[in-house]
Design a protein around this motif. Structure first.
Motif, mmCIF file in Angstrom:
data_model
loop_
_atom_site.group_PDB
_atom_site.id
_atom_site.type_symbol
_atom_site.label_atom_id
_atom_site.label_comp_id
_atom_site.label_asym_id
_atom_site.label_seq_id
_atom_site.Cartn_x
_atom_site.Cartn_y
_atom_site.Cartn_z
ATOM 1 N N LEU A 22 0.808 -1.222 0.000
ATOM 2 C CA LEU A 22 0.000 0.000 0.000
ATOM 3 C C LEU A 22 0.845 1.277 0.000
ATOM 4 C CD1 LEU A 22 -2.880 -1.101 2.395
ATOM 5 C CD2 LEU A 22 -3.158 -0.420 0.004
ATOM 6 N N PRO A 23 1.819 1.418 0.911
ATOM 7 C CA PRO A 23 2.588 2.670 0.905
ATOM 8 C C PRO A 23 3.394 2.872 -0.367
ATOM 9 C CG PRO A 23 3.536 1.084 2.448
ATOM 10 C CD PRO A 23 2.220 0.541 2.022
ATOM 11 N N ILE A 24 3.888 1.789 -0.967
ATOM 12 C CA ILE A 24 4.684 1.915 -2.192
ATOM 13 C C ILE A 24 3.837 2.429 -3.343
ATOM 14 C CG2 ILE A 24 5.878 0.572 -3.969
ATOM 15 C CD1 ILE A 24 6.992 -1.180 -1.706
ATOM 16 N N LEU A 25 2.698 1.800 -3.579
ATOM 17 C CA LEU A 25 1.851 2.210 -4.701
ATOM 18 C C LEU A 25 1.301 3.607 -4.494
ATOM 19 C CD1 LEU A 25 0.118 -1.210 -5.280
ATOM 20 C CD2 LEU A 25 1.463 0.027 -6.981
ATOM 21 N N ASN A 26 0.871 3.910 -3.280
ATOM 22 C CA ASN A 26 0.351 5.250 -3.016
ATOM 23 C C ASN A 26 1.440 6.311 -3.208
ATOM 24 O OD1 ASN A 26 -2.368 4.617 -2.418
ATOM 25 N ND2 ASN A 26 -1.786 3.927 -0.372
ATOM 26 N N TYR A 27 2.657 6.004 -2.771
ATOM 27 C CA TYR A 27 3.764 6.944 -2.935
ATOM 28 C C TYR A 27 4.087 7.147 -4.414
ATOM 29 C CZ TYR A 27 8.281 9.213 -2.126
ATOM 30 O OH TYR A 27 9.325 10.099 -2.108
ATOM 31 N N MET A 28 3.905 6.112 -5.221
ATOM 32 C CA MET A 28 4.170 6.214 -6.652
ATOM 33 C C MET A 28 3.044 6.917 -7.410
ATOM 34 S SD MET A 28 5.938 2.482 -7.439
ATOM 35 C CE MET A 28 6.448 2.917 -9.121
ATOM 36 N N GLY A 29 2.036 7.368 -6.676
ATOM 37 C CA GLY A 29 0.948 8.118 -7.295
ATOM 38 C C GLY A 29 -0.156 7.255 -7.867
ATOM 39 N N ILE A 30 -0.226 6.006 -7.420
ATOM 40 C CA ILE A 30 -1.266 5.088 -7.894
ATOM 41 C C ILE A 30 -2.106 4.664 -6.701
ATOM 42 C CG2 ILE A 30 -1.713 2.889 -9.062
ATOM 43 C CD1 ILE A 30 1.086 3.202 -10.335
ATOM 44 N N PRO A 31 -3.297 5.255 -6.528
ATOM 45 C CA PRO A 31 -4.130 4.914 -5.377
ATOM 46 C C PRO A 31 -4.371 3.410 -5.278
ATOM 47 C CG PRO A 31 -5.026 6.816 -6.520
ATOM 48 C CD PRO A 31 -3.930 6.278 -7.386
ATOM 49 N N ALA A 32 -4.116 2.855 -4.105
ATOM 50 C CA ALA A 32 -4.268 1.418 -3.887
ATOM 51 C C ALA A 32 -5.355 1.165 -2.847
ATOM 52 C CB ALA A 32 -2.945 0.810 -3.424
ATOM 53 N N PHE A 33 -6.253 0.244 -3.175
ATOM 54 C CA PHE A 33 -7.350 -0.139 -2.289
ATOM 55 C C PHE A 33 -7.184 -1.619 -1.946
ATOM 56 C CE2 PHE A 33 -8.554 3.329 -5.041
ATOM 57 C CZ PHE A 33 -9.054 4.264 -4.149
ATOM 58 N N ASN A 34 -7.980 -2.127 -1.013
ATOM 59 C CA ASN A 34 -7.730 -3.505 -0.590
ATOM 60 C C ASN A 34 -9.005 -4.276 -0.302
ATOM 61 O OD1 ASN A 34 -8.180 -3.673 2.596
ATOM 62 N ND2 ASN A 34 -7.247 -1.683 2.154
ATOM 63 N N LEU A 35 -8.902 -5.577 -0.529
ATOM 64 C CA LEU A 35 -9.945 -6.540 -0.181
ATOM 65 C C LEU A 35 -9.242 -7.696 0.530
ATOM 66 C CD1 LEU A 35 -12.953 -7.418 -0.450
ATOM 67 C CD2 LEU A 35 -12.260 -8.670 -2.512
ATOM 68 N N PRO A 36 -9.312 -7.759 1.861
ATOM 69 C CA PRO A 36 -8.586 -8.801 2.595
ATOM 70 C C PRO A 36 -9.217 -10.178 2.442
ATOM 71 C CG PRO A 36 -9.884 -7.464 4.103
ATOM 72 C CD PRO A 36 -9.992 -6.809 2.757
ATOM 73 N N THR A 37 -8.369 -11.177 2.226
ATOM 74 C CA THR A 37 -8.833 -12.567 2.160
ATOM 75 C C THR A 37 -8.832 -13.208 3.545
ATOM 76 O OG1 THR A 37 -6.575 -13.300 1.668
ATOM 77 C CG2 THR A 37 -8.028 -12.882 -0.199
ATOM 78 N N ALA A 38 -8.080 -12.619 4.468
ATOM 79 C CA ALA A 38 -8.037 -13.099 5.853
ATOM 80 C C ALA A 38 -7.313 -12.069 6.702
ATOM 81 C CB ALA A 38 -7.328 -14.446 5.954
ATOM 82 N N LEU A 39 -7.633 -12.063 7.981
ATOM 83 C CA LEU A 39 -6.863 -11.296 8.944
ATOM 84 C C LEU A 39 -5.995 -12.294 9.704
ATOM 85 C CD1 LEU A 39 -9.651 -8.956 10.405
ATOM 86 C CD2 LEU A 39 -8.189 -8.571 8.421
ATOM 87 N N VAL A 40 -4.691 -12.071 9.685
ATOM 88 C CA VAL A 40 -3.752 -12.993 10.304
ATOM 89 C C VAL A 40 -3.002 -12.258 11.406
ATOM 90 C CG1 VAL A 40 -1.880 -14.622 9.888
ATOM 91 C CG2 VAL A 40 -3.515 -14.130 8.075
ATOM 92 N N SER A 41 -2.829 -12.912 12.534
ATOM 93 C CA SER A 41 -2.204 -12.249 13.682
ATOM 94 C C SER A 41 -0.789 -11.778 13.390
ATOM 95 C CB SER A 41 -2.187 -13.194 14.893
ATOM 96 O OG SER A 41 -1.478 -14.394 14.569
ATOM 97 N N ASN A 42 -0.045 -12.560 12.596
ATOM 98 C CA ASN A 42 1.352 -12.260 12.291
ATOM 99 C C ASN A 42 1.754 -13.086 11.084
ATOM 100 O OD1 ASN A 42 1.120 -13.995 15.073
ATOM 101 N ND2 ASN A 42 2.461 -15.010 13.586
ATOM 102 N N MET A 58 -15.985 -10.796 1.881
ATOM 103 C CA MET A 58 -15.740 -10.714 0.445
ATOM 104 C C MET A 58 -17.019 -10.964 -0.330
ATOM 105 S SD MET A 58 -12.153 -12.857 0.343
ATOM 106 C CE MET A 58 -11.933 -12.720 -1.431
ATOM 107 N N ARG A 59 -17.784 -11.960 0.117
ATOM 108 C CA ARG A 59 -19.032 -12.316 -0.553
ATOM 109 C C ARG A 59 -20.008 -11.143 -0.565
ATOM 110 N NH1 ARG A 59 -20.824 -16.150 2.828
ATOM 111 N NH2 ARG A 59 -19.410 -17.745 1.988
ATOM 112 N N GLN A 60 -20.001 -10.360 0.502
ATOM 113 C CA GLN A 60 -20.906 -9.219 0.586
ATOM 114 C C GLN A 60 -20.340 -7.965 -0.092
ATOM 115 O OE1 GLN A 60 -22.586 -8.465 4.511
ATOM 116 N NE2 GLN A 60 -22.161 -10.564 5.137
ATOM 117 N N THR A 61 -19.030 -7.821 -0.055
ATOM 118 C CA THR A 61 -18.400 -6.600 -0.566
ATOM 119 C C THR A 61 -18.421 -6.503 -2.083
ATOM 120 O OG1 THR A 61 -16.949 -6.393 1.354
ATOM 121 C CG2 THR A 61 -16.215 -5.330 -0.679
#
Length: 270
Positions: A22-42, A58-61
């Motif tokens: 996310l920070p790389i693409l946004n810094y390069m001037g390309i807005p980046a959005f996300n759709l998580p497949t899972a939340l992982v503790s680490n 995901m099914r609802q989004t």
């Protein structure tokens, strides 16, 4: 302005995956959005982790985004956790591709000749499904072997063997393909096949000792950023390789390399 959607897991502890991209693409001037497949503790490499599957989210989004008319110029997919996720994402990618979206697939599965902790054969099959809808894929050598169902060779490959492996990846459905982190003709190289030119290419690099997690995500983000600016696959690959090397060098003294690279203090390299 071009927009990129990242579909991957999110680690609560670790500068990997989306936290790296996310920070790389946004810094390069390309807005980046996300759709998580899972939340992982680490990151999985610590050996113990908690995980929350986000398939229902995901099914609802995705239908909401469709009703709202959201469009992305590029989609980059990472780790999938179920057959339903792979189906939802592949269907969405196909729909977006019809409107000009470029689909990038990072088949996150393993490294060093084996699968990551917590990843099994089911994920390999799911990644083959994702590769079938991709314009560009960039597995490391281990992942390429699993996708193509061929043995991992510790000693590496010859140029002709690398080209044949690229052919097998393209045969799965991808238009263009890269193989990263590979020894080819006794040199550390990235091999690629560009469908737009019909040509293979090799880029050599000098390896910095030590394993840093999240470097594949950095590579992916920089590669996508340059390709979204109209650069060729070969030129974008070289740019991504150089940035990864410099970021590793800057973070060479970090104690916990499994946590990843501190991206934000390296953005000037872009």
């Amino acid at each position: 302005m071009k927009q990129v959607l990242l579909i991957n897991d999110i680690a609560g502890y670790g500068k990997v995956g989306m936290a790296a991209m996310l920070p790389i693409l946004n810094y390069m001037g390309i807005p980046a959005f996300n759709l998580p497949t899972a939340l992982v503790s680490n990151t999985l490499n610590y050996g113990d982790f908690a995980q929350l599957d986000t398939t229902e989210y995901m099914r609802q989004t995705l239908p909401v985004w469709k009703r709202l008319g959201f469009h992305f110029d590029a989609i980059c997919t990472g780790l999938m956790f179920s057959e339903e996720q792979a189906r939802l994402v592949s269907d969405f990618c196909r729909e977006q591709a019809k409107t000009g979206c470029t689909v990038f697939v990072d088949p996150v599965m393993g490294d060093g000749g084996s699968l990551y902790h917590g990843i099994g054969q089911e994920q390999v099959e799911l990644m083959r499904e994702m590769v079938s809808v991709a314009h560009v894929i960039f597995p490391n050598y281990t992942e390429a072997c699993y996708l193509a169902d061929i043995p991992f060779q510790e000693e590496g490959l010859t140029r002709s063997e690398a080209c044949r492996l690229l052919d097998r990846l393209v045969a799965l459905g991808a238009h263009s393909a890269l193989i990263t982190s590979c020894i080819i003709d006794d040199k550390n190289q990235v091999a690629g096949y560009d469908a737009s030119t019909g040509k293979y290419f090799l880029h050599e690099y000098n390896e910095i000792p030590g394993l840093f997690h999240g470097t594949g995500d950095i590579f992916s983000a920089v590669l996508i950023g340059h390709m979204m600016k109209g650069e060729s696959l070969s030129a974008s690959t070289r740019q991504a390789m150089d940035v990864v090397r410099e970021m590793i060098y800057r973070n060479r003294d970090v104690e916990d390399r499994m946590c990843g690279i501190y991206i934000e203090r390296c953005l000037d390299l872009l």
